[in-house]
Scaffold this active site. Structure first.
Site, PDB file in Angstrom:
ATOM      1  N   ARG A  20      53.068   5.936  32.780  1.00 30.10           N
ATOM      2  CA  ARG A  20      53.837   6.443  33.921  1.00 30.10           C
ATOM      3  C   ARG A  20      53.028   7.288  34.887  1.00 30.10           C
ATOM      4  NH1 ARG A  20      57.019   6.763  29.446  1.00 30.10           N
ATOM      5  NH2 ARG A  20      58.505   5.028  29.354  1.00 30.10           N
TER       6      ARG A  20
ATOM      7  N   GLY B  15      57.983   7.998  20.146  1.00 30.15           N
ATOM      8  CA  GLY B  15      58.100   7.519  18.770  1.00 30.15           C
ATOM      9  C   GLY B  15      59.360   7.972  18.077  1.00 30.15           C
ATOM     10  N   ALA B  16      60.295   8.606  18.810  1.00 31.40           N
ATOM     11  CA  ALA B  16      61.510   9.135  18.186  1.00 31.40           C
ATOM     12  C   ALA B  16      62.477   8.036  17.760  1.00 31.40           C
ATOM     13  CB  ALA B  16      62.222  10.104  19.130  1.00 31.40           C
TER      14      ALA B  16
ATOM     15  N   THR C 220      60.878  13.779  20.653  1.00 31.63           N
ATOM     16  CA  THR C 220      59.594  13.695  21.345  1.00 31.63           C
ATOM     17  C   THR C 220      59.754  14.014  22.832  1.00 31.63           C
ATOM     18  OG1 THR C 220      59.990  11.317  21.535  1.00 31.63           O
ATOM     19  CG2 THR C 220      58.551  12.049  19.756  1.00 31.63           C
TER      20      THR C 220
ATOM     21  N   ASP D  38      71.319   8.264  21.324  1.00 36.16           N
ATOM     22  CA  ASP D  38      70.024   8.075  21.976  1.00 36.16           C
ATOM     23  C   ASP D  38      70.019   8.647  23.388  1.00 36.16           C
ATOM     24  OD1 ASP D  38      67.410   7.296  22.339  1.00 36.16           O
ATOM     25  OD2 ASP D  38      67.858   5.196  22.733  1.00 36.16           O
TER      26      ASP D  38
ATOM     27  N   LYS E 113      70.507  11.295  30.929  1.00 34.14           N
ATOM     28  CA  LYS E 113      70.907  10.039  30.318  1.00 34.14           C
ATOM     29  C   LYS E 113      72.386  10.046  29.948  1.00 34.14           C
ATOM     30  CE  LYS E 113      68.173   6.990  27.319  1.00 34.14           C
ATOM     31  NZ  LYS E 113      67.586   6.837  25.973  1.00 34.14           N
TER      32      LYS E 113
ATOM     33  N   CYS F 226      61.068  -8.044  15.157  1.00 30.88           N
ATOM     34  CA  CYS F 226      60.402  -8.770  16.241  1.00 30.88           C
ATOM     35  C   CYS F 226      61.130  -8.742  17.575  1.00 30.88           C
ATOM     36  CB  CYS F 226      60.181 -10.235  15.841  1.00 30.88           C
ATOM     37  SG  CYS F 226      59.353 -10.451  14.242  1.00 30.88           S
TER      38      CYS F 226
END
Length: 720
Positions: A131, A192-193, A254, A319, A346, A644
């Site tokens: 970013r 990575g949270a 994070t 989230d 959010k 995946c």
């Protein structure tokens, strides 16, 4: 020489010929140098607003192509907003590559390869994005995807120093955000949270600008039970986490984007991500707030000690990261002037906080929500609804895990005093995989939960087959009087706390529209997933100009001038979160044209933008013979969804459609999946997670899907 540069040279005694020569005095006076774009948000306040007005509402219809620069990377998502300092443009791309180009011509000056560890390419939740960069006193700073912070000479592109910012490389950490200059340090977080069975533990790190020495580190969640606290603020946080939690759960929170800095207060601000895991019942029976997840935190930039925090979403189970870009502003609140920090979160509330104390001044919903009714202004806590409780029973909840606004920057105009927000009006069907009768018990990126987006591709019967009972299409449509999945741009008045104007930008399937920039020319710019750059009148929202680029636009545009000529530029390329949800939307330019990652610059009197080469979808080759049993195929489907689908969709995407593997790739399938034969292209090894048997089952499932697609292709009528 531009007037702004003349003022700079005479009043500050700085040589504008020294590349990347930005310091505190120059940044504080950014409005006197409107030709430059000093930071990700242009100025010290992160407004994404420019005082330039040569291009304005009266003549923007004449805006056209000036130049383009091919980033020459893997064709993945582009999320950075370039900086321009004294006629040189600096930006970053995938992996953490850095570029310096002539801002008037697009001619390359240098490019920097961070030589990122390809094994960590699988750690970002949402593509190999980056970013942006920070530029300070002749240095360019960037965080590569593998979590190393690089200091680069702005003149030559040579590395000056690097620092490993990752505390535990056995965990799925990565870095995708832009560094933040804060006094004498450069600060970076990580992501990575959402990853792994226990996620990672959030923290930010501050490094000496000259040497790269670690100056301080602030952890956002407490360590495992019984372990010492690295910073004293963790003692209070520990009381808000279940005391019986297992050590494999690291907590998340994070800081992967959205930093800001107030030099007068010497306060660094950052937002923190979701708590981990999403289902906090797994930590123990107590339902606590989980500090400092989903918080805005202010720390002293010299010491790293916390000044204040405000938690936007206590006990986060949706989230709802609080990492969206923050804007510093001076506005009137209840009739009195206040220095504030603003964020379109959010969770669909627009927060205004006193930036010295963290006091909540206002919190009004700027987008539709059903997870909460309002924020209690006495406690600062949202008042949740029964629709927010997805434990045991699947629920349709607004906003989705994308949030009503995510990393794509909003802009705050110092002319209209409106915030322009790229709004995501999308729900999630939250499914408790452990208690809803699901075939799957884990999905990478969601833990033991699944977050389904009920867009135009949604099939409730198939979702029920995989995940247990979920709302059907009729129930979803009945919840709203508008399409359940759409995006908008909204002009928001943070004082009156209301929408002033809006436009719907995509509907039915998320278009992954871009960030926003506004200017003193009474203009608002936003790119769309459809490959167009849209320009609106900042005061009324009137549509003024649409430029077709043939490229998906997620990043926020920016503007600058060289020798009196004003340019608008934007970085383009499809990817990011878009690759994690569904195939490329039919309206996206990425479906019609090749996903060519580039910077496109525009100027008055310019022509049409050169389109990328047409995208051609190869036909389905005849697959190899299916030798697996139905049980093996079914097992392969479960593993494919679990591990995946975060990157691979069975349809047009930035990553390969695995139903179209050729004979050689079928032969090499296990070497690719388990041993990283294609690691340089971003497909790392999975032999630490998957066994040979797992790989065989995934391969069997893909062969089965290949045969289904191949037979449909062969039986389709020939085109006329």
């Amino acid at each position: 020489m531009c007037a702004g540069v003349a003022v700079l040279t005479s009043s500050l005694g700085l040589a504008a010929t020294v590349p990347g020569n930005v310091d505190t005095a120059r940044l504080q006076a950014a409005d006197t140098e409107p030709q430059n774009w000093f930071t990700g948000g242009r100025d010290k306040d992160g407004t994404y607003f420019s005082p330039l007005k040569t291009i304005n509402a009266d003549n923007v219809k004449e805006l056209g192509f000036a130049w383009s620069y091919d980033l020459g990377e893997p064709q993945r998502g582009q999320e950075a907003t370039p900086l321009v300092i004294d006629g040189v443009m600096y930006t970053s791309g995938t992996w953490g590559y850095v570029y310096a180009v002539d801002a008037a011509t697009g001619k390359e000056r240098w490019r920097y390869d961070p030589k990122a560890d390809s094994f960590m390419a699988r750690n970002p939740c949402c593509d190999l994005v980056n970013r942006g960069v920070a530029v300070w006193k002749g240095k360019v700073f960037v965080a590569s995807v593998d979590g190393r912070l690089h200091a680069i000479d702005a003149a030559s592109g040579k590395k000056l120093w690097e620092a490993d910012t990752i505390v535990d490389r056995k965990l799925p950490y990565s870095s995708t955000g832009a560094p933040q200059i804060a006094g004498s340090v450069v600060v970076i977080g990580n992501s990575g949270a959402d990853m792994g069975h226990g996620a990672v533990r959030g923290y930010i790190s501050a490094y000496d600008l000259e040497t790269g020495a670690l100056k301080w580190r602030f952890f956002t969640v407490p360590p495992a039970v019984g372990q010492p606290y690295e910073n004293p603020e963790l003692a209070a946080a520990d009381k808000t986490w279940d005391p019986q939690r297992k050590p494999e759960f690291k907590g998340g929170a994070t800081a992967w984007d959205g930093f800001a800095y107030d030099a007068k207060l010497n306060l660094l601000y950052f937002g923190t991500a979701n708590a981990a895991p999403y289902d906090l019942r797994q930590l123990g029976p107590k339902q606590l707030d989980s500090l400092y997840a989903t918080c805005i935190i202010a720390v002293d930039a010299t010491t790293g000690r916390m000044a204040w925090y405000y938690q936007e979403t206590p006990h986060d189970s949706w989230d709802y990261d609080a990492v969206q870009k923050m804007v510093l502003a001076d506005i009137t609140v209840d009739g009195a002037p206040r220095s504030v920090i603003m964020q379109a979160s959010k969770n669909a509330f627009f927060y205004v906080l006193d930036r010295k104390t963290g006091k909540l001044l206002s919190a009004k919903d700027y987008a539709f929500m059903n997870w909460a009714t309002h924020v209690d202004m006495k406690t600062g806590r949202p008042v949740t609804t029964p629709q927010s409780d997805w434990y045991n029973t699947a629920k349709l909840t607004y906003p989705s895990w994308f949030g009503s606004h995510t990393w794509n920057p909003m802009s705050y105009s110092l002319q209209t005093h409106l915030a322009y927000i790229p709004v995501i009006d999308v729900p999630t069907i939250w499914v408790d995989l452990l208690h809803n009768g699901s075939k799957l018990k884990y999905v990478e990126g969601f833990f033991t939960v699944q977050g389904i987006i009920p867009d135009d591709t949604y099939d409730s019967k198939d979702a029920t087959r995989l995940f247990g009972p979920v709302p059907d299409e009729q129930a979803i449509k009945a919840a709203r009087h508008v399409k359940p999945v759409r995006e908008l741009i909204r002009a928001w008045d943070p004082v009156a706390q209301k929408v002033v104007w809006e436009h719907e930008t995509s509907s039915g399937i998320r278009g992954y529209d871009g960030g926003v920039m506004s200017t003193a020319g009474n203009l608002v710019f936003q790119g769309r997933g459809s490959g167009e750059l849209w320009v609106y009148a900042a005061d009324t929202g009137k549509e003024l100009k649409v430029i077709k680029t043939g490229s998906h636009i997620m990043a926020a545009p920016m503007t600058y001038s060289v020798n009196g000529e004003q340019y608008v530029a934007v970085q383009v390329g499809y990817g990011g979160t878009a690759i994690t949800v569904a195939p490329i939307p039919p309206s996206s330019a990425a479906l019609k044209y090749q996903n060519t990652n580039r910077i496109i610059a525009f100027k008055l009197g310019g022509g049409a933008v050169p389109m990328p080469p047409a995208r051609t979808e190869p036909t389905f080759p005849k697959p190899p013979e299916q030798k697996a049993t139905q049980a093996q195929i079914a097992a392969g489907e479960v593993i494919f969804i679990e591990q995946c689908t975060r990157c691979h969709q069975l349809g047009p995407s930035t990553t390969p459609d695995l139903r179209k593997l050729n004979d050689g790739l079928h032969v090499a399938f296990k070497d690719i999946l388990l041993r990283g034969a294609l690691a340089p292209a971003g497909m790392e090894r999975f032999n630490d997670i998957l066994s040979d048997k797992d790989a065989d089952n995934v391969h069997a499932y893909l062969i089965e899907q290949s045969w289904i697609a191949y037979r449909a292709q062969q039986s389709a009528p020939a085109p006329k």
